[in-house]
Design a protein around this motif. Sequence first.
Motif, mmCIF file in Angstrom:
data_model
loop_
_atom_site.group_PDB
_atom_site.id
_atom_site.type_symbol
_atom_site.label_atom_id
_atom_site.label_comp_id
_atom_site.label_asym_id
_atom_site.label_seq_id
_atom_site.Cartn_x
_atom_site.Cartn_y
_atom_site.Cartn_z
ATOM 1 N N ARG A 200 0.728 -1.477 0.035
ATOM 2 C CA ARG A 200 -0.116 -0.013 -0.025
ATOM 3 C C ARG A 200 1.036 1.183 0.094
ATOM 4 N NH1 ARG A 200 -4.614 -0.597 -0.138
ATOM 5 N NH2 ARG A 200 -6.195 -0.036 1.305
ATOM 6 N N LEU A 201 0.363 2.411 -0.554
ATOM 7 C CA LEU A 201 1.110 3.557 -0.676
ATOM 8 C C LEU A 201 0.981 4.218 0.696
ATOM 9 C CD1 LEU A 201 0.061 4.997 -4.338
ATOM 10 C CD2 LEU A 201 2.272 3.700 -3.600
ATOM 11 N N GLU B 227 3.256 9.135 -0.744
ATOM 12 C CA GLU B 227 3.252 8.421 -2.191
ATOM 13 C C GLU B 227 1.630 8.683 -2.765
ATOM 14 O OE1 GLU B 227 6.440 5.058 -1.558
ATOM 15 O OE2 GLU B 227 4.445 4.749 -0.711
ATOM 16 N N ALA B 228 0.647 8.432 -1.878
ATOM 17 C CA ALA B 228 -0.514 8.359 -2.493
ATOM 18 C C ALA B 228 -0.971 9.902 -2.670
ATOM 19 C CB ALA B 228 -1.554 7.993 -1.400
ATOM 20 N N TRP C 90 1.098 10.387 -5.995
ATOM 21 C CA TRP C 90 0.374 9.885 -7.366
ATOM 22 C C TRP C 90 -1.014 10.370 -7.494
ATOM 23 C CZ3 TRP C 90 1.333 6.763 -10.916
ATOM 24 C CH2 TRP C 90 0.299 6.235 -11.557
#
Length: 186
Positions: free
Chosen positions: A6-7, A11-12, A15
């Motif tokens: 999972r990010l 990172e999420a 993204w």
Amino acid sequence: MPGRRRLDAEEAALWARVKASVRPLHPTAKAKAAPEPDPAPASGKRRVATPPPARVIPAPRAPKTPPAGAATLDGSWDRQITRGAIQPDATLDLHGHTLRSAHAMLDAGLERSIARGDRVLLLVTGKPPRPESERPHARGAIRAAVADWIGASRHAADIAALRNAHPRHGGSGALYVIFRRRRPKH
């Protein structure tokens, strides 16, 4: 899936910005999906405001150039060619020659036609071999080389187009070389 992780929040967020900046090459009529909410910040971490995503501006497209020998003519030329109403000013017969002699004859013939002010030259290359022929190629060697010869010749700037001849002028065994109109010099 095994091996996928999972990010994390950072990172999420990155993204999500990347996905927001991407534009489809070919938009579809599908409804846009609602943007994914940013994940909740991890415990103890402070949420940092992110700048709005940069707008992606597509690079300008290069103009399409017609393939060698397919320079554009106005519609009246193509209609006249289709009807067989073109009257060549001169004819140059290359069929039966070797590639070397045909190339030399083509260069000399183009030079003569340009000097005379011809508008259309009928270039006879010979018909391609029949399918039952034992030759390993689908069309004659001279016919195959003519467009390249003309495109690379010293006369290329004087030629507006290269078109297939009407059946009454030889059909698949001949081509029309259409010269550019000469502008009077002032």
